[in-house]
Design a protein around this motif. Sequence first.
Motif, short mmCIF file in Angstrom:
data_model
loop_
_atom_site.label_atom_id
_atom_site.label_comp_id
_atom_site.label_asym_id
_atom_site.label_seq_id
_atom_site.Cartn_x
_atom_site.Cartn_y
_atom_site.Cartn_z
N UNK A 194 0.92 -1.26 0.15
CA UNK A 194 0.04 0.07 0.07
C UNK A 194 0.69 1.20 0.05
N UNK A 195 0.46 2.11 -0.84
CA UNK A 195 1.28 3.57 -0.95
C UNK A 195 0.13 4.62 -1.10
N UNK A 196 0.64 5.91 -0.37
CA UNK A 196 -0.09 6.96 -0.97
C UNK A 196 0.99 7.84 -1.49
N UNK A 197 0.22 7.99 -3.07
CA UNK A 197 0.74 8.77 -3.82
C UNK A 197 0.49 10.49 -3.82
N UNK A 198 1.34 11.08 -4.07
CA UNK A 198 1.05 12.67 -4.03
C UNK A 198 1.79 12.87 -5.49
N UNK A 199 0.70 13.58 -6.14
CA UNK A 199 1.35 14.32 -7.72
C UNK A 199 1.43 15.68 -7.72
N UNK A 200 2.69 16.06 -8.34
CA UNK A 200 2.73 17.43 -8.62
C UNK A 200 3.25 17.58 -10.02
N UNK A 201 2.45 18.68 -10.79
CA UNK A 201 2.77 18.94 -12.11
C UNK A 201 4.13 20.01 -12.27
N UNK A 202 5.12 19.89 -12.99
CA UNK A 202 5.96 20.76 -13.22
C UNK A 202 6.08 21.27 -14.46
N UNK A 203 5.77 22.46 -14.77
CA UNK A 203 5.48 22.94 -16.07
C UNK A 203 6.81 23.86 -16.41
N UNK A 204 7.60 23.87 -15.47
CA UNK A 204 9.04 24.78 -15.66
C UNK A 204 9.86 23.63 -16.52
N UNK A 205 9.88 22.42 -16.35
CA UNK A 205 10.77 21.47 -16.92
C UNK A 205 10.18 21.47 -18.66
N UNK A 206 10.98 21.18 -19.37
CA UNK A 206 10.43 21.20 -20.81
C UNK A 206 11.15 19.63 -21.09
N UNK A 207 10.18 18.83 -21.40
CA UNK A 207 8.75 18.71 -21.61
C UNK A 207 8.33 18.67 -20.03
#
Length: 766
Positions: A302-315
Amino acid sequence: MDLSENYDQQIYSDKLTTLYTSNWISTAATLSVAAMYLGIQLPTHDTKALFVWYGVLAVIYTCRYFLTKSYLKQTHTPARQRTWMRRFRFAVLVTGLTLGSTVVFFYPHDDVPHQVFTILILAGMAAGGLTVLVADLVCFRGYVCSLLIPVIVSCLIVGDTFYVTIAILVGIFLMIILRASRRLNDIVTSSLQLRYENLALVNILEGEKNQLSNRLGRILNDSSNELYIADAVSLNYVQVNKGALLNLGLTEEEMSHMTLLDTIVDLDREAFNSLIEPLRFGMRESVSHKTFHRRKDGSTYPVELRFQLSTQEDPPVLVVTALDITERDEAERKLLHQANFDQLTNLPNRYYMQSYIGSAFARAKRGHSKVSLLFLDLNNFKDINDTLGHGIGDELLKQVANRIRSLLRAVDTAARLGGDEFLVLLEGLQQQDQAEVVIQKIIDSFKVPFHVQSNEIFTSASIGISTFPDDGSSVELLMQYADTAMYNAKKDSNRNYCFFSHELREYIDKQLAVKNHLRHAVNKGELSVFYQPKINTHNEEIVGAEALLRWHNAELGNIPPDIFIPIAEKYGLIEEIGNWVLKTACMEASSWQGLTQRPLHVAVNISPRQFRTTDFLNTVDQVLADSALPEHLLEIEITENLLIQDTSEPLEILKALHKKNITLALDDFGTGYSSLSYLKQFPIQVLKIDRSFINDMMVNQFNMSLVDAIVALAQNLGLRLVAEGVETQEQLDYLRRKNVHAIQGYLFSPPVPAVEFRAMIQKKAS
Ligand code: C2E
Ligand code: CA
Ligand code: CA
């Protein structure tokens, strides 16, 4: 951070390079100006000499060109730099002298415009030199002096006013640009210094930043938390940390061919997209998802996932942190179990039952059936615990739990409410007598002894029963009803169980009414304290009094303390009331002092519940201070119930009271456990023989011998004795003969209001 380092060497080297490199434009300018000068001088001077002069100048500049080239080719040690500086200065001096020599060689003595022209050109060159040579003052000074001093000298040689004036003007000009050159040189030096300090600062900051991000990178990589970076579009893993590789059992190479969806077990592309939609639209900083991760070997965790989006990176990338929650889940489950189950017997606990009973009632309602609540209490558990020890007591409780459970159907539930109290929930009943069958089975099962560590233990249980919906539908009330019925069963030694009944309900209702009125009794001034004198058996003088509480309520009338004190104890009102009595009695007793020859003590009854908190000691201190009653005139009456409590708190409080010089009396002696060990263990000074023994001792031989035994015991232990409920002279005479110190009873006086008691002692004293 120290930036004020010595940058002299760098500045020197910078200046040197500036001198060498800023040569090109000035060279071109000088050569062109010299060519023009040549052109203008040609008609009036010797052509050959002029060309030789120009040739020399050209050679000098050619040499300087090569000099510069060779300088720029290599880097130089500080020592070499000094050499190169000297070379440069020399070259400049030679240039200056060559230019300045025009005044010597080509000065038109009779042609004023040409003279002015020559002077202007030289002055202009001197000024121009300021821009390219100011980096080195020696160089510049040599240069301008070699240009202008010949002019001044030659003008002075001529000697007339006009030329002397020109010489003076050129001299002033020379002074001005020499001064200006110093200022400019300072500016150049300090701006270079500043530049180096800034560079140093930038370096330091860069260094710190790198160190920080290196450290952060290392920590994140080594972290046991899993970290993933994946392409936000393809969801391919781009980078993962060691923790992730370790937990998944994959290599970096293997991971690089996988996507997020390969490790998360429960998400397909569509579900994933809708999960991270808030990130894509910038509505949230992060989203979490509780799921399972699949390892290489197919197992999951079992895991608790936390997602973040980094638009500073390309792509753009998704940064995912995964917390392995195996342990947390386990701990949560454990906590849940601990909160809901009794650790000793593994039966559900009171907390769990509260909600469970509610759901049982709901089921019964739907199925038109009944639920019976059985409150079960062991009868002699306290003795077993005390005589055989807690270990055996605990083991017995486990066996009792198992025995009860073994008698129940699958739909029924057994729970432990605490101590030796159990609750059995019987569901799906059509008639109350169905419950009676189970109850009888339980009672019969207790006829067989329990075996704990080679001890054969006999115990029995008292059971109280309430039924849904017959007795009501509130969980709380039905629990209370079953409890009341159980106490009723306990009171009657012929019965093991008791169903909640109409009469019991009336009893409870009355109790509740009493409680509701009692709650306001102190504030409404409905309470008062009566005082019953205590008499010295030998001289029949009053030695003190016992404070006894009285309550008159407009609706309920006079309620005896035997009725309302237990209610006050049960509903948590006794502390407030007890404190009020203590305060009132001490105030009153304080006012007695001085009315008689001898000091009079006051005895106050204190309930076990008042001993629960150490606050009681503070209250006593406060009351004694407020009333100014000497400590030794306060007597505290306790009952044996207090002494048999499990906690050590009462003992501590009693010791503290004893230390304060307060007298401790054991009330109703003979009715309870009357254990010798209590008398030894607790700092008691007075025993009060219960009035039930005194009452009929003259006609009941058994009670008389009991009184005799108590008297002997007290005398052996050096305790003072007070006999309660003395109603006849005969009783008094007997007690006097037995050397009982004091008596209390209707023979002398019932409890009386404070004023009457005061009148009584005043009368005696007079
Ligand atoms: P207790 O401490 O044993 O008090 C003595 C009781 O015996 C008193 O009853 C008193 O009125 C009664 N009594 C005195 N002399 C005689 C006699 O010659 N014959 C008979 N038959 N009875 C006599 P009371 O005042 O009704 O108090 C009953 C109980 O209520 C007390 O028993 C005590 O346990 C409790 N109580 C009274 N006031 C307080 C109080 O302020 N705090 C606490 N915690 N309990 C109190
Ligand atoms: Ca008493
Ligand atoms: Ca008593």
